[in-house]
Design a protein around this motif. Structure first.
Motif, PDB file in Angstrom:
ATOM      1  N   MET A   1       0.862  -1.253  -0.079  1.00 53.15           N
ATOM      2  CA  MET A   1       0.145   0.132  -0.057  1.00 53.15           C
ATOM      3  C   MET A   1       1.076   1.203  -0.025  1.00 53.15           C
ATOM      4  SD  MET A   1      -3.117   0.894   2.769  1.00 53.15           S
ATOM      5  CE  MET A   1      -3.862  -0.613   2.586  1.00 53.15           C
ATOM      6  N   SER A   2       0.627   2.121  -1.029  1.00 51.55           N
ATOM      7  CA  SER A   2       1.424   3.351  -1.175  1.00 51.55           C
ATOM      8  C   SER A   2       1.204   4.455  -0.328  1.00 51.55           C
ATOM      9  CB  SER A   2       1.712   3.912  -2.490  1.00 51.55           C
ATOM     10  OG  SER A   2       0.287   4.419  -2.963  1.00 51.55           O
ATOM     11  N   ALA A   3       2.319   5.014  -0.010  1.00 49.65           N
ATOM     12  CA  ALA A   3       2.006   6.492   1.094  1.00 49.65           C
ATOM     13  C   ALA A   3       0.918   7.428   0.316  1.00 49.65           C
ATOM     14  CB  ALA A   3       3.317   7.300   1.152  1.00 49.65           C
ATOM     15  N   THR A   4       0.805   7.346  -1.052  1.00 45.13           N
ATOM     16  CA  THR A   4      -0.168   8.154  -1.433  1.00 45.13           C
ATOM     17  C   THR A   4      -1.358   7.660  -1.442  1.00 45.13           C
ATOM     18  OG1 THR A   4       1.435   8.602  -3.401  1.00 45.13           O
ATOM     19  CG2 THR A   4      -0.908   9.051  -3.741  1.00 45.13           C
ATOM     20  N   PHE A   5      -1.643   6.395  -1.451  1.00 39.68           N
ATOM     21  CA  PHE A   5      -2.988   5.647  -1.397  1.00 39.68           C
ATOM     22  C   PHE A   5      -3.468   6.095   0.248  1.00 39.68           C
ATOM     23  CE2 PHE A   5      -5.493   2.156   0.149  1.00 39.68           C
ATOM     24  CZ  PHE A   5      -6.474   2.061  -0.853  1.00 39.68           C
ATOM     25  N   ILE A   6      -2.449   5.946   1.167  1.00 38.15           N
ATOM     26  CA  ILE A   6      -2.960   6.144   2.484  1.00 38.15           C
ATOM     27  C   ILE A   6      -3.360   7.391   2.855  1.00 38.15           C
ATOM     28  CG2 ILE A   6      -1.896   5.928   4.917  1.00 38.15           C
ATOM     29  CD1 ILE A   6      -0.128   3.649   4.007  1.00 38.15           C
ATOM     30  N   THR A   7      -2.662   8.357   2.288  1.00 38.77           N
ATOM     31  CA  THR A   7      -3.043   9.738   2.436  1.00 38.77           C
ATOM     32  C   THR A   7      -4.465  10.021   1.809  1.00 38.77           C
ATOM     33  OG1 THR A   7      -0.600  10.499   1.947  1.00 38.77           O
ATOM     34  CG2 THR A   7      -2.227  12.135   1.814  1.00 38.77           C
ATOM     35  N   GLN A   8      -4.747   9.479   0.676  1.00 40.98           N
ATOM     36  CA  GLN A   8      -5.989   9.866   0.089  1.00 40.98           C
ATOM     37  C   GLN A   8      -7.128   9.035   1.095  1.00 40.98           C
ATOM     38  OE1 GLN A   8      -5.777   7.920  -3.787  1.00 40.98           O
ATOM     39  NE2 GLN A   8      -4.786   9.995  -4.503  1.00 40.98           N
ATOM     40  N   PHE A   9      -6.751   7.810   1.530  1.00 38.58           N
ATOM     41  CA  PHE A   9      -7.852   7.180   2.489  1.00 38.58           C
ATOM     42  C   PHE A   9      -8.118   8.210   3.612  1.00 38.58           C
ATOM     43  CE2 PHE A   9      -8.285   4.293   6.045  1.00 38.58           C
ATOM     44  CZ  PHE A   9      -9.328   3.918   5.903  1.00 38.58           C
ATOM     45  N   LEU A  10      -6.931   8.632   4.282  1.00 37.73           N
ATOM     46  CA  LEU A  10      -7.225   9.505   5.382  1.00 37.73           C
ATOM     47  C   LEU A  10      -8.000  10.735   5.164  1.00 37.73           C
ATOM     48  CD1 LEU A  10      -3.595   9.114   7.188  1.00 37.73           C
ATOM     49  CD2 LEU A  10      -5.685   8.183   7.634  1.00 37.73           C
ATOM     50  N   ARG A  11      -7.717  11.317   3.844  1.00 37.85           N
ATOM     51  CA  ARG A  11      -8.606  12.499   3.454  1.00 37.85           C
ATOM     52  C   ARG A  11     -10.147  12.405   3.422  1.00 37.85           C
ATOM     53  NH1 ARG A  11      -6.344  15.708  -1.544  1.00 37.85           N
ATOM     54  NH2 ARG A  11      -8.052  17.127  -0.792  1.00 37.85           N
ATOM     55  N   VAL A  12     -10.260  11.057   2.582  1.00 36.42           N
ATOM     56  CA  VAL A  12     -11.503  10.678   2.495  1.00 36.42           C
ATOM     57  C   VAL A  12     -12.503  10.578   4.013  1.00 36.42           C
ATOM     58  CG1 VAL A  12     -13.353   8.833   1.642  1.00 36.42           C
ATOM     59  CG2 VAL A  12     -11.287   9.748   0.201  1.00 36.42           C
ATOM     60  N   TRP A  13     -11.286   9.770   4.828  1.00 35.07           N
ATOM     61  CA  TRP A  13     -12.034   9.381   6.169  1.00 35.07           C
ATOM     62  C   TRP A  13     -12.244  10.640   6.941  1.00 35.07           C
ATOM     63  CZ3 TRP A  13      -8.864   6.068  10.060  1.00 35.07           C
ATOM     64  CH2 TRP A  13      -9.677   6.098  10.987  1.00 35.07           C
ATOM     65  N   GLU A  14     -11.538  11.720   6.824  1.00 33.61           N
ATOM     66  CA  GLU A  14     -11.645  13.162   7.353  1.00 33.61           C
ATOM     67  C   GLU A  14     -13.103  13.715   6.993  1.00 33.61           C
ATOM     68  OE1 GLU A  14      -8.898  16.016   6.978  1.00 33.61           O
ATOM     69  OE2 GLU A  14      -7.395  14.804   8.283  1.00 33.61           O
ATOM     70  N   MET A  15     -13.300  13.434   5.441  1.00 29.97           N
ATOM     71  CA  MET A  15     -14.240  14.352   4.800  1.00 29.97           C
ATOM     72  C   MET A  15     -15.710  13.583   5.149  1.00 29.97           C
ATOM     73  SD  MET A  15     -12.421  14.733   0.893  1.00 29.97           S
ATOM     74  CE  MET A  15     -13.883  15.227   0.265  1.00 29.97           C
ATOM     75  N   VAL A  16     -15.805  12.074   5.564  1.00 29.17           N
ATOM     76  CA  VAL A  16     -16.777  11.626   5.805  1.00 29.17           C
ATOM     77  C   VAL A  16     -17.168  11.540   7.116  1.00 29.17           C
ATOM     78  CG1 VAL A  16     -17.019  10.524   3.212  1.00 29.17           C
ATOM     79  CG2 VAL A  16     -15.873   9.217   5.511  1.00 29.17           C
ATOM     80  N   ASP A  17     -16.191  11.711   7.739  1.00 26.51           N
ATOM     81  CA  ASP A  17     -16.196  11.467   9.379  1.00 26.51           C
ATOM     82  C   ASP A  17     -17.370  12.400   9.793  1.00 26.51           C
ATOM     83  OD1 ASP A  17     -15.604  10.253  11.806  1.00 26.51           O
ATOM     84  OD2 ASP A  17     -14.244  11.935  12.091  1.00 26.51           O
ATOM     85  N   GLY A  18     -18.293  11.813  10.435  1.00 19.35           N
ATOM     86  CA  GLY A  18     -19.498  12.857  10.981  1.00 19.35           C
ATOM     87  C   GLY A  18     -20.568  12.574  10.186  1.00 19.35           C
ATOM     88  N   THR A  19     -20.470  12.197   8.914  1.00 18.92           N
ATOM     89  CA  THR A  19     -21.765  12.108   8.247  1.00 18.92           C
ATOM     90  C   THR A  19     -22.588  10.875   8.761  1.00 18.92           C
ATOM     91  OG1 THR A  19     -20.494  12.672   6.387  1.00 18.92           O
ATOM     92  CG2 THR A  19     -22.545  11.633   5.776  1.00 18.92           C
ATOM     93  N   GLN A  20     -23.838  11.245   8.750  1.00 13.25           N
ATOM     94  CA  GLN A  20     -24.886  10.330   9.282  1.00 13.25           C
ATOM     95  C   GLN A  20     -25.735   9.718   8.032  1.00 13.25           C
ATOM     96  OE1 GLN A  20     -25.304   9.150  12.573  1.00 13.25           O
ATOM     97  NE2 GLN A  20     -23.425  10.560  13.379  1.00 13.25           N
ATOM     98  N   LEU A  21     -25.554   8.772   7.868  1.00 17.90           N
ATOM     99  CA  LEU A  21     -26.436   7.986   6.590  1.00 17.90           C
ATOM    100  C   LEU A  21     -27.889   7.685   7.174  1.00 17.90           C
ATOM    101  CD1 LEU A  21     -23.713   5.580   5.080  1.00 17.90           C
ATOM    102  CD2 LEU A  21     -24.491   7.975   4.293  1.00 17.90           C
ATOM    103  N   GLN A  22     -28.737   8.041   6.359  1.00 14.67           N
ATOM    104  CA  GLN A  22     -29.950   7.550   7.045  1.00 14.67           C
ATOM    105  C   GLN A  22     -30.784   6.533   6.290  1.00 14.67           C
ATOM    106  OE1 GLN A  22     -31.158  11.985   5.911  1.00 14.67           O
ATOM    107  NE2 GLN A  22     -31.855  11.921   7.984  1.00 14.67           N
ATOM    108  N   GLN A  23     -31.156   5.769   6.777  1.00 17.80           N
ATOM    109  CA  GLN A  23     -31.967   4.640   6.250  1.00 17.80           C
ATOM    110  C   GLN A  23     -32.956   4.722   5.067  1.00 17.80           C
ATOM    111  OE1 GLN A  23     -30.564   1.733   7.704  1.00 17.80           O
ATOM    112  NE2 GLN A  23     -31.352   0.541   6.228  1.00 17.80           N
ATOM    113  N   ASP A  24     -33.052   4.276   4.031  1.00 20.01           N
ATOM    114  CA  ASP A  24     -34.016   4.159   3.021  1.00 20.01           C
ATOM    115  C   ASP A  24     -34.094   5.549   2.298  1.00 20.01           C
ATOM    116  OD1 ASP A  24     -34.904   1.880   3.745  1.00 20.01           O
ATOM    117  OD2 ASP A  24     -36.198   2.473   5.291  1.00 20.01           O
TER     118      ASP A  24
END
Ligand SMILES: [Zn+2]
Length: 217
Positions: A1-24
């Motif tokens: 797993m490259s450092a770039t991939f990990i960086t992108q993963f962490l950025r996406v994590w930050e962006m969606v952290d706190g998002t509440q998905l609603q059922q249906d």
């Protein structure tokens, strides 16, 4: 797993952290460059210009009546992209950057087309014909600021003609600079004025009527 991939993963994590998905509730696309989230093609077009730096004088330049080659030349002058002696020296292409018209100052576009003593005499004589000699550039003028400030002083009836004249005079000054740089015999201010007169008459014949009061064929 490259450092770039990990960086992108962490950025996406930050962006969606706190998002509440609603059922249906189905996913939907939202245009996030406006507050109401509504997309339109005109907004997408304008978004292409985000972060653009508007060059001083460019809007006035494209509205000026002049042959395309002269407008391109003046655009290069405004961007300081003409191969003047000062630019050639900066790029290590020549040792001396003296202005070929006056031998007193480094040859920059600002100097050649506004501040040079040769150019200022040229402008004095040109502007004298229409009673605007008080707009003659001074010894530390820079091209775009002098042009924009001067055109504000000109009555609207002659402003278009003045804009064309700025390009025409600069074009003829550049031709004189090139003539001298490449070994041709120097012309006097009066001779360059004569060249402006002839070229101006041709511009008027070609349809640039705003110059007609100055250069009637
Ligand atoms: Zn000079």
């Amino acid at each position: 797993m490259s450092a770039t991939f990990i960086t992108q993963f962490l950025r996406v994590w930050e962006m969606v952290d706190g998002t509440q998905l609603q059922q249906d509730v189905p996913d939907k696309l939202v245009w996030n460059l406006t507050t109401d989230g509504v997309y339109s093609s005109s907004l997408a077009y304008r978004a292409c210009f985000h972060g653009r730096v508007q060059m001083l004088g460019v809007a006035e330049l494209w509205a000026t009546a002049a042959p395309p080659k002269v407008k391109i030349f003046f655009w290069l002058a405004l961007h300081r992209r003409l191969w003047t002696a000062a630019r050639r020296r900066r790029h290590g292409l020549q040792a001396n950057d003296d202005c070929v018209l006056c031998s007193q100052e480094p040859e920059t576009a600002d100097h050649l087309f506004a501040a040079c003593v040769f150019t200022r005499e040229l402008w004095h004589r040109l502007l004298q014909r229409v009673g605007f000699q008080f707009l003659c550039p001074n010894g530390d003028a820079d091209l775009v600021n002098w042009w924009l400030a001067s055109r504000r002083e000109i009555s609207s009836g002659f402003r278009k003609g003045f804009d064309s004249l700025v390009l025409l005079a600069s074009w003829e000054t550049w031709k004189e600079r090139n003539r001298r740089t490449f070994g041709g015999a120097p012309s006097s201010v009066a001779q360059v004025l004569q060249g402006i007169q002839q070229e101006g008459a041709e511009w008027v014949s070609a349809g640039f009527r705003s110059l007609a009061p100055l250069f009637t064929p």
